[in-house]
Design a protein around this motif. Structure first.
Motif, PDB file in Angstrom:
ATOM      1  N   LYS A 189      32.383  45.827  34.954  1.00 41.48           N
ATOM      2  CA  LYS A 189      31.664  47.047  34.567  1.00 41.48           C
ATOM      3  C   LYS A 189      31.886  48.153  35.584  1.00 41.48           C
ATOM      4  CE  LYS A 189      27.155  48.620  32.927  1.00 41.48           C
ATOM      5  NZ  LYS A 189      25.742  48.220  32.664  1.00 41.48           N
TER       6      LYS A 189
ATOM      7  N   GLU B   9      25.121  36.952  28.253  1.00 42.65           N
ATOM      8  CA  GLU B   9      24.807  38.354  28.565  1.00 42.65           C
ATOM      9  C   GLU B   9      25.598  39.303  27.674  1.00 42.65           C
ATOM     10  OE1 GLU B   9      23.713  38.483  33.236  1.00 42.65           O
ATOM     11  OE2 GLU B   9      25.769  37.871  32.800  1.00 42.65           O
TER      12      GLU B   9
ATOM     13  N   PRO C 298      26.423  43.433  27.377  1.00 38.33           N
ATOM     14  CA  PRO C 298      26.291  44.671  28.139  1.00 38.33           C
ATOM     15  C   PRO C 298      25.449  45.702  27.396  1.00 38.33           C
ATOM     16  CG  PRO C 298      28.481  44.524  27.159  1.00 38.33           C
ATOM     17  CD  PRO C 298      27.798  43.210  26.907  1.00 38.33           C
ATOM     18  N   CYS C 299      24.750  46.526  28.158  1.00 34.61           N
ATOM     19  CA  CYS C 299      23.956  47.604  27.547  1.00 34.61           C
ATOM     20  C   CYS C 299      24.894  48.594  26.891  1.00 34.61           C
ATOM     21  CB  CYS C 299      23.114  48.319  28.607  1.00 34.61           C
ATOM     22  SG  CYS C 299      21.930  47.230  29.407  1.00 34.61           S
ATOM     23  N   LYS C 300      24.480  49.078  25.755  1.00 40.73           N
ATOM     24  CA  LYS C 300      25.303  50.053  25.029  1.00 40.73           C
ATOM     25  C   LYS C 300      25.343  51.370  25.798  1.00 40.73           C
ATOM     26  CE  LYS C 300      26.155  47.483  21.393  1.00 40.73           C
ATOM     27  NZ  LYS C 300      27.509  47.003  21.089  1.00 40.73           N
TER      28      LYS C 300
END
Length: 790
Positions: free
Chosen positions: A442, A786, A788-790
């Motif tokens: 990320k 998990e 990932p957040c958008k």
């Protein structure tokens, strides 16, 4: 002169010691006499000199740094599939194991006092056998002073290189290749050094080199840099004025005086002027208002220590403010400090750190380099090796042959602190393949592989160091047993044991010696030491046997899975992955069971697993994703152990993903570590599985299942140093799922790693202390899905 030997072994180091003793009484041809006690560990100094190919040297005012490139012949374990055609293979080994010799490249860097230069040059001359060069690259002020001596002794032409160019080339090289090269200094911490994560893009930065004066250089790229400022007030000023004030002529002794002094006895503070803090200007009462200000009014003699401390503060603050102003002017937030003024002395780093923090209001950080003393020598070597293009490779520190960073704090391990007469070593091995970041990280700039920093966590540090000490005899025994046909295997195993034991004792005293101390670094240091004594794969026979046994069970496991309903099968697949992960010879709780209970198998491992809910349990979310979501485009799986783990755990899981229409990249270690499966072993295993299973066979043929190497030879996983070919494949296949299995890869490292795509981190905790730390028991399960957040 006295000679101290670390052991009684005869060797090249002992030969060097003898020559130095022999010459000690008659000086060094006008270049200084050998009047100091020196520390010479036999077989450590000038290692592999007979195979040295190219040299460079950096000679400063007091220290010489020698660099040379050598070819190193060492043993590697190879596996090769037998031709089983037309044979009854029931009782045949799965593949052939051979130990072969391989030639690799190594960089050696040695630092010693100029007093010993003539004797060292004589030793080098006597041991040169295979050098390919007629030139030695040289930099530093001493390159001019000692030019004739070097040419006479070595018969090599001295080719002088620009000092600043060499410093910057050396700095860039270290920043790219040593993950824990950079540190910030902390004054009142248990550990003096706070190591930084290397940013993937090392440019731009400010290099402040504090020698006799100060040079400030802005570095924008590999070949673009400019001198933007400097000052005549530098290390030479401190040395010169200090000598006048204290009558102390030696730089290190002057710094020792300063470390014992109290500058407030000499300096005028803000509170001395204003009677306290100056509220209107926002200044603390303890800030220096005037360096040496009290000397104008006080009717007394000041101590040497107090004057040295005041002088150090005055010059360090001046340099710090100047560096800070240039950094702000050029919009830079990274300042690396180097030069003989630094030399790892805490009192110097402390004052510069305070100055930068104060003048930048905390926006700019003073940073130092673990191998700062070698920048010039590395740069000079790189200038001489440009035709070999060393920058196209990745390099790694060889912990087995490197001295490590030593504290100079007065109360920490004084024997290690003595710089006079001590030879400091640093080695780097050229890696077979270039290493890069995993494209799915990320934020590569904030990625930290390791879950626990043992440098910070004293309790964890004490536990793990003891754990590795207690396991050492067993590892040495396993290493010797892995080479039954070698007469000297027991002797080499004992040398390995002694070497690693000494490393562990160093790390007890100096946990920051090789950067941030972690379980990963302890494991990697052990692997380096094993390789140093020609034990490339102590578990090769164990893996061969376990792979063979597991393959015989593969078809029945698949038949059992295929008989289940879809939801029941998904859970059975995950449980199989977890059960396979139990078979880890690196975990004492497991190795004890495997040694005592040879019949312990797949089903027994399943029965050991914690019942749900697991310690970390997001299985329900994973199942929901499989039910409701589309198939993943491509899954990247980092495999762990050989035998049951890879064959009965990972491959059935891979087969299910393939059946869903998901392509799979299966990544295995490039080189051996413990009983982890290697890339070459995985090729043979996959070939045998394909012969039994049409799904795997078809996927391999159509390149929907790809086997790749990670570029690593560690039981843990650093996602910022992966094989470039793997990274390219991840991009090309649009990978959208990463699966990391195993305690080393998913708990000791990457537990908190943030990725751009979905990820599964799963492992069985096979260490009671760690399980207790995480709030569980031995054989507790981690299943971490998990998104990932958008």
């Amino acid at each position: 002169m006295r000679i101290h030997l670390h052991t009684d072994e005869a060797g090249r180091g002992a030969g060097l010691a003898f020559k130095m003793a022999e010459r000690g009484g008659r000086g060094s041809g006008g270049h200084g006499s050998l009047d100091k006690s020196i520390t010479l560990p036999p077989d450590e100094i000038f290692r592999n000199l007979e195979n040295a190919k190219r040299f460079a040297i950096d000679i400063g005012g007091s220290l010489t740094k020698l660099a040379y490139y050598s070819t190193v012949q060492h043993k590697v374990a190879r596996v090769r599939s037998f031709d089983h055609s037309g044979k009854d293979i029931e009782n045949e080994p799965l593949y052939e194991i051979s130990v072969q010799e391989e030639i690799t490249a190594r960089l050696h860097f040695i630092k010693f006092e100029n007093n010993y230069i003539e004797t060292c040059l004589d030793f080098i001359k006597d041991h040169l056998v295979n050098t390919e060069t007629k030139v030695i690259k040289a930099t530093g002020g001493g390159a001019y002073k000692f030019k004739d001596l070097i040419e006479k002794k070595l018969g090599l032409k001295v080719d002088k290189e620009d000092v600043m160019t060499c410093l910057i080339k050396g700095c860039n090289f270290l920043l790219r290749n040593i993950p824990h090269e950079v540190f910030a200094y902390q004054k009142d911490s248990d550990t003096e050094f706070r190591f930084q994560t290397n940013h993937p893009n090392i440019f731009p930065y400010l290099l402040v080199n504090i020698g006799s004066g100060v040079s400030i250089v802005k570095v924008e790229s590999e070949d673009k840099f400019e001198w933007i400022g400097g000052s005549s007030i530098g290390g030479g000023t401190f040395w010169g004025l200090g000598a006048l004030l204290t009558k102390t002529k030696k730089f290190d002794e002057l710094l020792q005086l300063a470390s014992k002094g109290q500058h407030t006895n000499v300096d005028m503070l803000v509170k001395d002027v204003y009677g306290g803090a100056c509220q209107t200007l926002g200044l603390s009462g303890n800030l220096i208002a005037s360096s040496f200000g009290k000397s104008t009014t006080a009717d007394k003699e000041f101590s040497k220590e107090d004057m040295a401390k005041s002088l150090l503060h005055m010059i360090s603050n001046d340099i710090g403010q100047l560096a800070c102003l240039y950094a702000k002017l050029h919009n830079l937030d990274k300042i690396y400090f180097g030069g003989f003024f630094i030399r790892g002395h805490p009192v110097t780093m402390r004052t510069i750190t305070f100055s930068i923090n104060f003048f930048s209001k905390g926006e700019v950080q003073a940073l130092f380099l673990r191998h700062e003393g070698y920048l010039g020598a590395i740069g000079a070597f790189l200038k001489g090796a440009e035709q070999d293009n060393p920058n196209q490779y990745s390099w790694g520190e060889n912990y087995a042959g490197s001295s490590g960073l030593m504290s100079t704090s007065p109360d920490v391990y004084p024997m290690q602190r003595t710089r006079s007469g001590t030879f400091d070593m640093f080695e780097m091995d050229r890696l077979e393949r270039p290493l890069v970041n995993l494209p799915l990280l990320k934020d590569p700039s904030t990625y930290i592989p390791d879950t626990v920093d043992l440098t910070d966590d004293a309790m964890a540090r004490k536990y793990w160091l003891t754990c590795f000490e207690e396991a050492l005899d067993g590892v040495a025994k396993r290493a010797a047993a892995s080479q039954p046909d070698s007469v000297d295997a027991p002797e080499r195993a004992e040398k390995f044991r002694q070497k690693y034991w000494n490393k562990l004792q160093t790390l007890r005293q100096q946990p920051f010696a090789y950067g941030t101390l972690t379980v990963r670094s302890l494991l990697d240091t052990r692997e380096h030491c094993l390789n140093e004594f020609s034990f490339p794969d102590p578990y090769s026979k164990v893996k061969q046997k376990e792979n063979g046994i597991a393959l015989k069970c593969f078809q029945s496991v698949i038949e059992s899975l295929d008989s289940l309903g879809w939801e029941e099968r998904q859970f059975a697949l995950v449980k199989g992955l977890l059960a396979g992960n139990v078979f880890d010879w690196g975990a004492k709780a497991v190795s004890d069971v495997l040694e005592c209970e040879p019949q312990f198998g797949f089903e027994e491992a399943k029965s050991k697993l914690q019942e749900r809910p697991w310690l970390e349990d997001s299985y329900s979310q994973w199942l929901e994703r499989l039910k409701e979501g589309p198939p993943h485009k491509c899954a990247l799986i980092f495999a762990d152990n050989s035998g049951i783990d890879i064959i009965l755990g990972v491959f059935p899981f891979v087969r299910e993903l393939l059946s869903r229409g998901t392509e799979v990249i299966l990544a295995c270690n490039s080189g051996p570590a413990l009983n982890d499966v290697t890339y070459s072993e995985s090729l043979i295993v996959a070939e045998r599985i394909a012969a039994m299973d049409p799904v795997i066979q078809s996927a391999l043929r159509e390149e929907k299942l790809l086997l790749v190497q990670t570029g690593s030879s560690s039981p843990c996983l650093d996602l910022s140093r992966l094989d470039k070919g793997l990274a390219v494949l991840v991009r090309e296949r649009k990978t959208d799922l990463v699966i990391i299995e195993g305690m080393g890869r998913a708990i000791h490292t990457n537990y908190y790693a943030a990725l751009k795509c979905e990820s599964l981190k799963l492992a069985v905790i096979k260490n009671s202390w760690l399980a207790d730390r995480l709030g569980g028991k031995i054989f507790s399960v981690i299943f971490k899905y998990e998104v990932p957040c958008k």
